[in-house]
Write a protein that holds these residues in place. Sequence first.
Motif, PDB file in Angstrom:
ATOM      1  N   LEU A 434      -2.202   6.330  10.115  1.00 37.61           N
ATOM      2  CA  LEU A 434      -2.663   5.891   8.797  1.00 37.61           C
ATOM      3  C   LEU A 434      -2.917   4.389   8.836  1.00 37.61           C
ATOM      4  N   LEU A 435      -4.097   3.965   8.394  1.00 37.73           N
ATOM      5  CA  LEU A 435      -4.394   2.546   8.256  1.00 37.73           C
ATOM      6  C   LEU A 435      -4.254   2.154   6.791  1.00 37.73           C
ATOM      7  N   ALA A 436      -4.031   0.860   6.554  1.00 34.68           N
ATOM      8  CA  ALA A 436      -3.770   0.376   5.191  1.00 34.68           C
ATOM      9  C   ALA A 436      -5.059   0.384   4.381  1.00 34.68           C
ATOM     10  N   THR A 437      -5.150   1.269   3.391  1.00 30.73           N
ATOM     11  CA  THR A 437      -6.314   1.353   2.503  1.00 30.73           C
ATOM     12  C   THR A 437      -5.867   1.148   1.064  1.00 30.73           C
ATOM     13  N   ALA A 438      -6.828   0.769   0.211  1.00 28.93           N
ATOM     14  CA  ALA A 438      -6.526   0.522  -1.200  1.00 28.93           C
ATOM     15  C   ALA A 438      -7.773   0.765  -2.023  1.00 28.93           C
ATOM     16  N   LEU A 439      -7.569   1.090  -3.295  1.00 31.04           N
ATOM     17  CA  LEU A 439      -8.658   1.213  -4.259  1.00 31.04           C
ATOM     18  C   LEU A 439      -8.660  -0.041  -5.133  1.00 31.04           C
ATOM     19  N   GLY A 561     -10.458  -8.909   5.534  1.00 28.25           N
ATOM     20  CA  GLY A 561      -9.776  -9.491   6.680  1.00 28.25           C
ATOM     21  C   GLY A 561      -8.536 -10.268   6.324  1.00 28.25           C
ATOM     22  N   ALA A 562      -8.072 -11.066   7.297  1.00 23.78           N
ATOM     23  CA  ALA A 562      -6.808 -11.784   7.162  1.00 23.78           C
ATOM     24  C   ALA A 562      -6.850 -12.840   6.072  1.00 23.78           C
ATOM     25  N   GLU A 563      -8.035 -13.364   5.776  1.00 21.69           N
ATOM     26  CA  GLU A 563      -8.153 -14.395   4.739  1.00 21.69           C
ATOM     27  C   GLU A 563      -7.631 -13.888   3.395  1.00 21.69           C
ATOM     28  N   LEU A 564      -8.006 -12.672   3.021  1.00 25.95           N
ATOM     29  CA  LEU A 564      -7.551 -12.103   1.754  1.00 25.95           C
ATOM     30  C   LEU A 564      -6.172 -11.462   1.905  1.00 25.95           C
ATOM     31  N   TYR A 565      -5.881 -10.965   3.100  1.00 27.11           N
ATOM     32  CA  TYR A 565      -4.596 -10.299   3.336  1.00 27.11           C
ATOM     33  C   TYR A 565      -3.437 -11.235   2.986  1.00 27.11           C
ATOM     34  N   SER A 566      -3.589 -12.508   3.341  1.00 31.21           N
ATOM     35  CA  SER A 566      -2.525 -13.470   3.073  1.00 31.21           C
ATOM     36  C   SER A 566      -2.363 -13.747   1.585  1.00 31.21           C
ATOM     37  N   GLN A 567      -3.405 -13.507   0.798  1.00 30.41           N
ATOM     38  CA  GLN A 567      -3.335 -13.781  -0.637  1.00 30.41           C
ATOM     39  C   GLN A 567      -2.717 -12.629  -1.423  1.00 30.41           C
ATOM     40  N   ILE A 568      -2.845 -11.411  -0.919  1.00 27.76           N
ATOM     41  CA  ILE A 568      -2.381 -10.252  -1.694  1.00 27.76           C
ATOM     42  C   ILE A 568      -0.984  -9.789  -1.298  1.00 27.76           C
ATOM     43  N   ILE A 569      -0.495 -10.226  -0.134  1.00 27.87           N
ATOM     44  CA  ILE A 569       0.778  -9.708   0.352  1.00 27.87           C
ATOM     45  C   ILE A 569       1.920 -10.229  -0.515  1.00 27.87           C
ATOM     46  N   GLN A 570       2.898  -9.398  -0.808  1.00 25.74           N
ATOM     47  CA  GLN A 570       4.038  -9.759  -1.628  1.00 25.74           C
ATOM     48  C   GLN A 570       5.333  -9.337  -0.943  1.00 25.74           C
ATOM     49  N   GLU A 571       6.437  -9.749  -1.538  1.00 26.65           N
ATOM     50  CA  GLU A 571       7.728  -9.353  -0.988  1.00 26.65           C
ATOM     51  C   GLU A 571       7.971  -7.873  -1.243  1.00 26.65           C
ATOM     52  N   SER A 585       4.428  -4.038  -0.177  1.00 31.95           N
ATOM     53  CA  SER A 585       3.994  -4.389  -1.528  1.00 31.95           C
ATOM     54  C   SER A 585       2.901  -5.440  -1.480  1.00 31.95           C
ATOM     55  N   THR A 586       1.822  -5.203  -2.236  1.00 34.67           N
ATOM     56  CA  THR A 586       0.733  -6.173  -2.384  1.00 34.67           C
ATOM     57  C   THR A 586       0.333  -6.218  -3.855  1.00 34.67           C
ATOM     58  N   SER A 587      -0.490  -7.196  -4.197  1.00 31.28           N
ATOM     59  CA  SER A 587      -0.983  -7.282  -5.575  1.00 31.28           C
ATOM     60  C   SER A 587      -1.966  -6.171  -5.890  1.00 31.28           C
ATOM     61  N   LEU A 588      -2.420  -5.430  -4.872  1.00 32.37           N
ATOM     62  CA  LEU A 588      -3.309  -4.280  -5.080  1.00 32.37           C
ATOM     63  C   LEU A 588      -2.519  -2.985  -5.219  1.00 32.37           C
ATOM     64  N   GLY A 589      -1.212  -3.038  -5.043  1.00 33.44           N
ATOM     65  CA  GLY A 589      -0.367  -1.851  -5.012  1.00 33.44           C
ATOM     66  C   GLY A 589       0.340  -1.765  -3.656  1.00 33.44           C
ATOM     67  N   TRP A 590       1.091  -0.709  -3.438  1.00 30.73           N
ATOM     68  CA  TRP A 590       1.805  -0.516  -2.160  1.00 30.73           C
ATOM     69  C   TRP A 590       0.868   0.127  -1.149  1.00 30.73           C
TER      70      TRP A 590
END
Length: 900
Positions: A434-439, A561-571, A585-590
């Motif tokens: 499974l790769l990390a996908t989001a809506l 890519g990584a540019e946005l990945y660093s902005q959405i990642i959360q604890e 956990s990300t700002s887009l959901g888990w």
Amino acid sequence: MVKARNNFKKSPKERLTQAYCQTRLESLEMLWSDFSRTHKSLVKTYGSKLREQDYYKKDFYEQTEELFIEYKTEIKQKLNSVPSNLDQTYNVNKSERLNTESFKLPKIVIPNFSGKYTEWITFRDLFLSLIHNNSRLDKVQKMHYLKSSLIGEAEQLLRQIPISEANYDRCWEQLKSRYDNKRYLSHFILKRLLSQRNLTVESSSSLKELIDTTNDCLSGLQNLGIDVSSWDIIIIHIICLKLDPESRKQWEFNITSSTQSEDLPTLDQFKEFLTNRYRALEFLDTKVVSNKYQSSTNKNSNVVQFKSLHVTKYQCVFCSDNHKLSSCKKFINRTVDQRRDFVKINNLCYNCLGANHGVKTCTSSKCNLCHRRHHSLLHPKGVDIGKSSVVQVESEVAQGSFQGSGLNKETGKAENSSAFVACNFSAGKKKQVLLATALVNAVSKNGQNHVLRVLLDQGSQGNFVTEATVNDLKLRRTPIRGHITGVGGDREIMSKAVVTLNIKSRFDSNSVFTVQAYVLKSITSFLPGRKVDKLEFPEFEGIELADPEYNRPNRIDVLLGAELYSQIIQEGIRKEPSGSIVAQSTSLGWILSGALQSSNIYTGVVALHCQLQEGDEILKRFWEIENGISLTKEESYTEEEKKCEKYFIETTSRDETGRYVVRLPFKTDNPMCIKGESRSIAEKRLKGLMKRFEKDKQLQANYKAVMDEYLQMNHMIEVEKTDSKRESALYLAHHPVIREDKKTTKLRIVFNASQAGTNGVALNDELLVGPSIQPDLRHLVIQWRLSRICLTADIIKMYRQIKVHEEDTDFQRLLWIDAESQEVKDYKLLRVTFGTASAPFLAVRTLQQIAIDEGHKYSLAAEKVRSSFYMDDLMCGCETVTEGIEIYKQMKGLSKEGGF
């Protein structure tokens, strides 16, 4: 001159510098020079006839000359009264002002406010100090500054409020009531303070970021009136948990040695410790930085964009072409000894064939044949490969371009032949990755939301979007030429355009991101490769998934890519018991990623694309094409197409002559296109058209003839002056389309219903297009050619034979020059208009409606209307002359019933 004079009078005091007044004066001189030259030309051309014109009777020249003199006098007076350098600052005593003659302070720019709560405090404080509390500005000027500083949601909040002195206080209070939400602002600041990332290693930049973010959050809370003076021990505890182990250890040593054991440390002491620590780390890191810089400058390859997916440019040292040495066919075709000698002479690395380093410091992989420290192309003949069970080589070798040592399948020994064996194998494990996908929600050009499925890839430095997604969102493309390479780096993909994409989280309305994405035809195949069972672990209960359908194969619209990945990642990280699946956990959901173990999954082949059709289905398709059967059926209509068809049936009527009257099929009851100041845009387009007429009198005559025909045929009427300022009216710009190859109508006027208003919405954006209801052209031509006698016909002015309901004609207004008074007047079109999105459907559907309503009188013609029309062109046939004449008579009679 009148417009320029009015703008000059409205100019704020701080703008009235000597340079500004001098520029205004030069512009006025140019205007007067153009006017005088035109006046002389008129006098020379018309002579005494000019006395009969209003131009002469109303003393237009004298009035303009007087205006010129008065305006010029005002500018000169102002020029003499203003100092050479205005003070750029406000509320500063003269004794404290700097000497502005020696230097000029940079202009203070008010930042734009988009409606984000995080930007409100900064915008509010700066606007209050520079504009709101500035007594030198009146409220009209403050209103101008306010509305020009707003974008996005904030601009939309005040869009409909007119600019006036009375409305300024109302607008400011409306902004404060919306965004001065202390509870929400404090919630966001605390969330930012607590969600800072944990440091894993010593880093000066990370420590500085930790200090700066903490100070910023505390200052923000103080600005909201929150007393944080007693929070020292709490803040120290929170930040300590974020420190790397070594820094935390040093802090404990430091505080133990510098204070009494019973005293609590203060926040100032903690900040001082962190400051001293990052300064020390900066000093220690300077050598490492310089070494990295030095090594990076010595590399041959010029990396333009990406690492994992990046734009690269190579120059082969063997043939000077644009590729790596390992991909050079000329180099590969040499013998092993010749290749080894070339590498030795040019001081290249034996392991990777690169320059400026040796084998000992090379970090690339070893030989694929013997796993020793040399490149596969330099593997010597006759050397034992060993008992390695798996052999993998580069793709160009597998294609037969490598003429080196072969491999005996039975013994695993090298042979002196030029054959080669490539082994594609499966690891034997039955799993699905499974790769990390989001809506996410994406905003289109007209402001509508679209749900996109994105793939989050931390290993990519670029963002990518499919062409289909760009077309759906109607995004503007910027042409580029970029080479994109992935794993292996040999095969390049070309991207010819880049777009700006606005996306936002489905869970957090404040998580809005703007990314630059490269346009590709496709990004990857469906993910996951096959449907899997949903995960049912206690660890994953109660979390909101970024992609609820993660287990079903579906297309990928965007790769982030990584540019946005660093902005959405959360604890927040959760793992299932075996540790193979991770939820983050990300700002887009888990997001979920990892490998699923299952006995029902076989992945010997990474991807398999196939299509299976039964013989009956193929035979059915063949039969439909042979017989010209239309493949478009009502069952296949989209929801919008069904809605358009239903609306036509419910609203279409006929007048007393039998002519059809249709309604424009709007998507919504309150179309936003009427709020885009379309009249001013249409006026600008008309002025541009008039300038074109001045250069081409023949075009003007032909254009006027078409417009006169509209008026004479009552397809267009003048709007009464009392009704010309209606706010709910929409004006269409128009332009000519010239076809020199046409014998009859060489010029056609097209009304631009796709012209967006100031709010970005056009008439065509609000109209339903309707389904395709005529046979496919290839079916029609094949059917037409089967007849012994072929008949063709054309409906004259098909669109203009259909009336538009009176309530909808105000959406088809235009500006045109009156033939007698030469004034710009308002007109509206009464018929279906060429250029609107719904026009083709309305015309074709009305034609077919005649066959339904009058088909009992003209059965032969009605059948031809349904099966033999392509837009307004009839293509049918018959076997006898008698039948052809009957078709002609019935078609004329049926068309006349509907006014065609």
